[in-house]
Write an enzyme that holds these catalytic residues in place. Structure first.
Site, PDB file in Angstrom:
ATOM      1  N   GLY A 292     -52.507 -49.230  89.582  1.00  0.00           N
ATOM      2  CA  GLY A 292     -52.719 -50.376  90.465  1.00  0.00           C
ATOM      3  C   GLY A 292     -53.452 -49.924  91.722  1.00  0.00           C
ATOM      4  N   GLY A 293     -53.247 -50.692  92.783  1.00  0.00           N
ATOM      5  CA  GLY A 293     -53.903 -50.369  94.050  1.00  0.00           C
ATOM      6  C   GLY A 293     -53.543 -48.993  94.568  1.00  0.00           C
TER       7      GLY A 293
ATOM      8  N   GLY B  50     -90.395 -34.757  93.035  1.00  0.00           N
ATOM      9  CA  GLY B  50     -89.474 -35.230  94.062  1.00  0.00           C
ATOM     10  C   GLY B  50     -88.208 -34.394  94.110  1.00  0.00           C
ATOM     11  CB  ALA B  51     -86.271 -32.664  91.487  1.00  0.00           C
TER      12      ALA B  51
HETATM   13  C1  HXC Z   1     -39.263 -50.100  91.643  1.00  0.00           C
HETATM   14  C2  HXC Z   1     -39.487 -48.754  89.817  1.00  0.00           C
HETATM   15  C3  HXC Z   1     -40.884 -48.977  89.799  1.00  0.00           C
HETATM   16  C4  HXC Z   1     -41.426 -49.824  90.802  1.00  0.00           C
HETATM   17  C5  HXC Z   1     -40.422 -47.653  88.192  1.00  0.00           C
HETATM   18  N1  HXC Z   1     -39.249 -47.933  88.799  1.00  0.00           N
HETATM   19  N2  HXC Z   1     -41.422 -48.297  88.783  1.00  0.00           N
HETATM   20  N3  HXC Z   1     -38.694 -49.309  90.731  1.00  0.00           N
HETATM   21  N4  HXC Z   1     -40.581 -50.358  91.705  1.00  0.00           N
HETATM   22  N5  HXC Z   1     -42.723 -50.069  90.877  1.00  0.00           N
HETATM   23  C6  HXC Z   1     -37.938 -47.395  88.451  1.00  0.00           C
HETATM   24  C7  HXC Z   1     -37.421 -47.937  87.138  1.00  0.00           C
HETATM   25  O1  HXC Z   1     -36.746 -49.121  87.366  1.00  0.00           O
HETATM   26  C8  HXC Z   1     -36.485 -46.815  86.717  1.00  0.00           C
HETATM   27  O2  HXC Z   1     -35.302 -46.919  87.458  1.00  0.00           O
HETATM   28  C9  HXC Z   1     -37.184 -45.577  87.220  1.00  0.00           C
HETATM   29  O3  HXC Z   1     -38.083 -46.017  88.233  1.00  0.00           O
HETATM   30  C10 HXC Z   1     -37.980 -44.887  86.162  1.00  0.00           C
HETATM   31  O4  HXC Z   1     -38.769 -45.822  85.485  1.00  0.00           O
HETATM   32  P1  HXC Z   1     -38.855 -45.871  83.897  1.00  0.00           P
HETATM   33  O5  HXC Z   1     -39.536 -47.136  83.550  1.00  0.00           O
HETATM   34  O6  HXC Z   1     -37.523 -45.577  83.302  1.00  0.00           O
HETATM   35  O7  HXC Z   1     -39.790 -44.608  83.626  1.00  0.00           O
HETATM   36  P2  HXC Z   1     -40.935 -44.435  82.561  1.00  0.00           P
HETATM   37  O8  HXC Z   1     -40.481 -44.894  81.216  1.00  0.00           O
HETATM   38  O9  HXC Z   1     -41.395 -43.019  82.690  1.00  0.00           O
HETATM   39  O10 HXC Z   1     -42.115 -45.419  83.020  1.00  0.00           O
HETATM   40  C11 HXC Z   1     -42.767 -45.196  84.221  1.00  0.00           C
HETATM   41  C12 HXC Z   1     -43.644 -46.398  84.586  1.00  0.00           C
HETATM   42  C13 HXC Z   1     -42.823 -47.690  84.517  1.00  0.00           C
HETATM   43  C14 HXC Z   1     -44.794 -46.466  83.547  1.00  0.00           C
HETATM   44  C15 HXC Z   1     -44.253 -46.152  85.944  1.00  0.00           C
HETATM   45  O11 HXC Z   1     -41.638 -47.509  85.278  1.00  0.00           O
HETATM   46  C16 HXC Z   1     -43.536 -48.879  85.035  1.00  0.00           C
HETATM   47  O12 HXC Z   1     -44.373 -49.472  84.367  1.00  0.00           O
HETATM   48  N6  HXC Z   1     -43.198 -49.262  86.286  1.00  0.00           N
HETATM   49  C17 HXC Z   1     -43.792 -50.418  86.909  1.00  0.00           C
HETATM   50  C18 HXC Z   1     -45.163 -50.106  87.343  1.00  0.00           C
HETATM   51  C19 HXC Z   1     -45.757 -51.230  88.112  1.00  0.00           C
HETATM   52  O13 HXC Z   1     -46.071 -52.309  87.540  1.00  0.00           O
HETATM   53  N7  HXC Z   1     -45.885 -51.035  89.438  1.00  0.00           N
HETATM   54  C20 HXC Z   1     -46.470 -51.987  90.291  1.00  0.00           C
HETATM   55  C21 HXC Z   1     -47.950 -51.781  90.138  1.00  0.00           C
HETATM   56  S1  HXC Z   1     -48.822 -52.813  91.196  1.00  0.00           S
HETATM   57  P3  HXC Z   1     -33.903 -46.357  86.915  1.00  0.00           P
HETATM   58  O14 HXC Z   1     -32.916 -46.810  87.901  1.00  0.00           O
HETATM   59  O15 HXC Z   1     -33.717 -46.929  85.553  1.00  0.00           O
HETATM   60  O16 HXC Z   1     -34.073 -44.862  86.887  1.00  0.00           O
HETATM   61  C22 HXC Z   1     -48.991 -51.865  92.513  1.00  0.00           C
HETATM   62  C23 HXC Z   1     -49.731 -52.544  93.541  1.00  0.00           C
HETATM   63  C24 HXC Z   1     -50.104 -51.620  94.605  1.00  0.00           C
HETATM   64  O17 HXC Z   1     -48.571 -50.784  92.602  1.00  0.00           O
HETATM   65  C25 HXC Z   1     -51.042 -52.336  95.509  1.00  0.00           C
HETATM   66  C26 HXC Z   1     -51.498 -51.506  96.596  1.00  0.00           C
HETATM   67  C27 HXC Z   1     -52.523 -52.198  97.396  1.00  0.00           C
END
Ligand code: HXC
Length: 541
Positions: free
Chosen positions: A200-201, A435-436
């Site tokens: 993501g971002g 040019g290079a």
């Molecule tokens: C809160 C999160 C989290 C998040 C993971 N966790 N991502 N908690 N916010 N964004 C927590 C899970 O709940 C879990 O908690 C622990 O972290 C580990 O995650 P798992 O899913 O068990 O691990 P894994 O199978 O290795 O998968 C990792 C992952 C997946 C691929 C990153 O967790 C995932 O898809 N997370 C969401 C990603 C996402 O959509 N993020 C937002 C993106 S948008 P427990 O308690 O069970 O250990 C963004 C915008 C930014 O980031 C903008 C900036 C401008």
């Protein structure tokens, strides 16, 4: 009253003062012990992050924890942690009772080979290393200190992105980090290591740093993940294919290098760090090296093949010139027709840009121009002198290049060299055509010292192509064309016309190149150059 009687109250008073003192001391000792115990307990809790179960899961994926990574990156015992007890403040979605000290990122400073750096290391065991408002604030504090105190910042990224429970607070936190990345750009070196998810971002913070290293198979970076890609474009792709280390070091060039595991990546960051100044306020570092500045390399005299169309390996030139033959290459897997990286010459850090005749005959194209331009700008920002090794037959022709904007991208490299005020020394080993020739740190765009080997050919183009244009009407007569080509070669396929005009300062023997380059850089160590006053330039982005 007897004297004994008179002194009794005083004695009693003294005794009771002593008793009270002892009591206070005991109480203080006990409470100190309690406080110290409590502190140690809190530290231990913080060090455990998300707990042993999650640490085991992290290890089972072949990944180190946030703290273990810092142990590898920094000199033993040098790490000073800040904000270990900072906890998140969100109360939504069941977060009220979830206060894990440190909030998913370990921050502070330490040293690498005795030189200071600020660091942050995201802890995937705590809420998946996701970025909350407080997590962001910890990173911002480190970025502010790095800029203020003139030390690099190294970020170890392993995060699920925005803390989903926090919503806009997290997005605001990201933007605060981004803003600081931009303020720090050009002020202190910024290095990112991607050691887990970065999606993501979130990718835009590393993207604005100077170097990105990735770990193969365990790290990935993308703006939208495979599921979204499938929904929107119908493409089926794995996370590794979409944003793994291979993709970003070979195709996209988002990342500068890939390594097999956490330890290898972190040790390579230490190696890179040694070539960089701590900030733009400093000169590039000089290290004691075990190599003779006047070392001759006789093998360079016979390196260039007799046939100008036969390639040779420019990497051989680089390693033979460098102190102890050591070269740290950046973006090795991308745009192989240009080589960029760091070497030392008589101990001094030098940035190297070199055409590679082994790939696309060393032509400049879109990718190589972008690759080299960014590197030249990095070196210029951080006072690292530039050595340019030239063997370039020109820009790569074709519709793919023209439609892709080679004009604009090639201009990036020209612009970067022309604006660079660091010491610039150029050595033409063979071709410098068209040019290079101008672009590759020629005298005309203010390189300071320009040398050529006797094998150099500095011309508008190769003799055959030139003859075929000038003598088009004679193309049917092979003998005539052969003679015309030989005449053109005799006139231009050498460095002497350019040397006669002073565009080349000297024609040097290949075996003496190391000595001549070191001496050239030594004359430039106090170089001062300034341009006209302006807000900033407008490089063709
Ligand atoms: C809160 C999160 C989290 C998040 C993971 N966790 N991502 N908690 N916010 N964004 C927590 C899970 O709940 C879990 O908690 C622990 O972290 C580990 O995650 P798992 O899913 O068990 O691990 P894994 O199978 O290795 O998968 C990792 C992952 C997946 C691929 C990153 O967790 C995932 O898809 N997370 C969401 C990603 C996402 O959509 N993020 C937002 C993106 S948008 P427990 O308690 O069970 O250990 C963004 C915008 C930014 O980031 C903008 C900036 C401008």
């Amino acid at each position: 009253m007897s004297r004994e009687k008179a002194e009794l109250p005083l004695k009693c008073a003294q005794e009771s003062v002593l008793a009270v003192g002892e009591l206070v001391e005991n109480i203080t000792e006990n409470s100190n012990e309690n406080i110290i115990e409590a502190l140690e307990k809190r530290r231990e809790e913080a060090r455990l992050g998300g707990g042993q179960r999650r640490i085991d899961t992290q290890h089972s994926k072949g990944k180190l924890t946030a703290r273990e990574r810092l142990d590898v990156l920094l000199d033993p015992g040098s790490f000073e942690e800040y904000d270990m007890f900072v906890a998140q403040r969100c109360t939504d979605f069941g977060m009220a009772d979830q206060e894990i000290p440190g909030d998913g990122v370990v921050t502070g400073w330490g040293t690498i080979n005795g030189r200071m750096t600020y660091v942050f290391s995201q802890d995937f065991t705590v809420f998946g290393g996701s970025l909350s408002e407080t997590h962001a604030r910890k990173i911002c504090k480190i970025l502010d200190l790095a800029v203020q105190n003139g030390a690099p910042i190294i970020g170890l990224n392993d995060s699920g992105g925005a803390r989903i429970q926090e919503g806009v607070d997290s997005l605001g936190g990201y933007a605060e980090v981004f803003w600081r990345n931009v303020q720090a750009s050009g002020a202190v070196p910024q290095i990112s290591v991607i050691m887990g998810p970065c999606a993501g971002g979130a990718v835009y913070s590393p993207a604005m740093t100077d170097f990105i290293y990735m770990v193969r198979d365990t790290s990935y970076m993308f703006v939208t993940g495979p599921d979204v890609v499938k929904t929107v474009t119908n493409e089926i792709v794995t996370a590794e294919e979409l944003g793994g280390a291979g993709t970003h070091t070979q195709k996209s060039s988002v990342a500068d290098a890939a390594f097999d595991n956490d330890i290898e990546a972190l040790l390579e960051v230490r190696r890179l760090f040694d070539y960089l100044p701590l900030s733009a306020r400093e000169k590039a570092p000089v290290m004691a090296m075990n190599d003779e500045p006047a070392r001759q390399e006789m093998s360079l005299d016979t390196l260039i093949p007799a046939n100008a169309n036969t390639p040779y390996d420019m990497m051989e030139v680089i390693t033979k010139l460098a102190d102890e033959g050591e070269f740290l290459e950046i973006q090795r897997a991308h745009a192989g027709n240009i080589i960029i990286g760091f070497m030392r010459l008589d101990g001094q850090s030098v940035g190297v840009v070199a055409n590679q005749p082994m790939v696309l005959a060393g032509c400049l194209d879109i990718n190589s121009s972008k690759k080299a331009a960014r590197f030249v700008r990095f070196c210029d920002a951080f006072n690292i002198p530039l050595l340019t090794l030239v063997d370039v037959p020109g820009f790569l022709p074709g519709t793919a290049q023209e439609y892709g904007g080679i004009i604009k991208h090639g201009a990036k490299l020209l612009f970067a060299y022309a604006e660079a005020t660091v010491p610039k020394v150029t050595l033409i080993t063979r071709k410098a055509y068209g040019g290079a020739y101008d672009v590759m740190a020629s005298k005309h765009i203010r390189a300071d010292v320009n040398y050529a080997w006797p094998s150099a050919e500095i011309a508008v183009m190769g003799a055959k192509g030139a003859t075929e244009i000038i003598y088009r009407s004679e193309l049917g007569d092979a003998d005539k064309i052969a003679k015309r080509t030989a005449d053109y070669e005799a006139r231009f396929a050498n460095p002497f016309v350019a040397a006669e005009r002073g565009f080349i300062d000297d024609v040097i023997m290949p075996h003496n190149s190391r000595k001549r380059l070191i001496r050239a850089f030594s004359t430039l160590k106090d170089k001062k150059a300034t341009g006209p006053v302006k807000k900033h330039n407008n490089i063709p982005l």
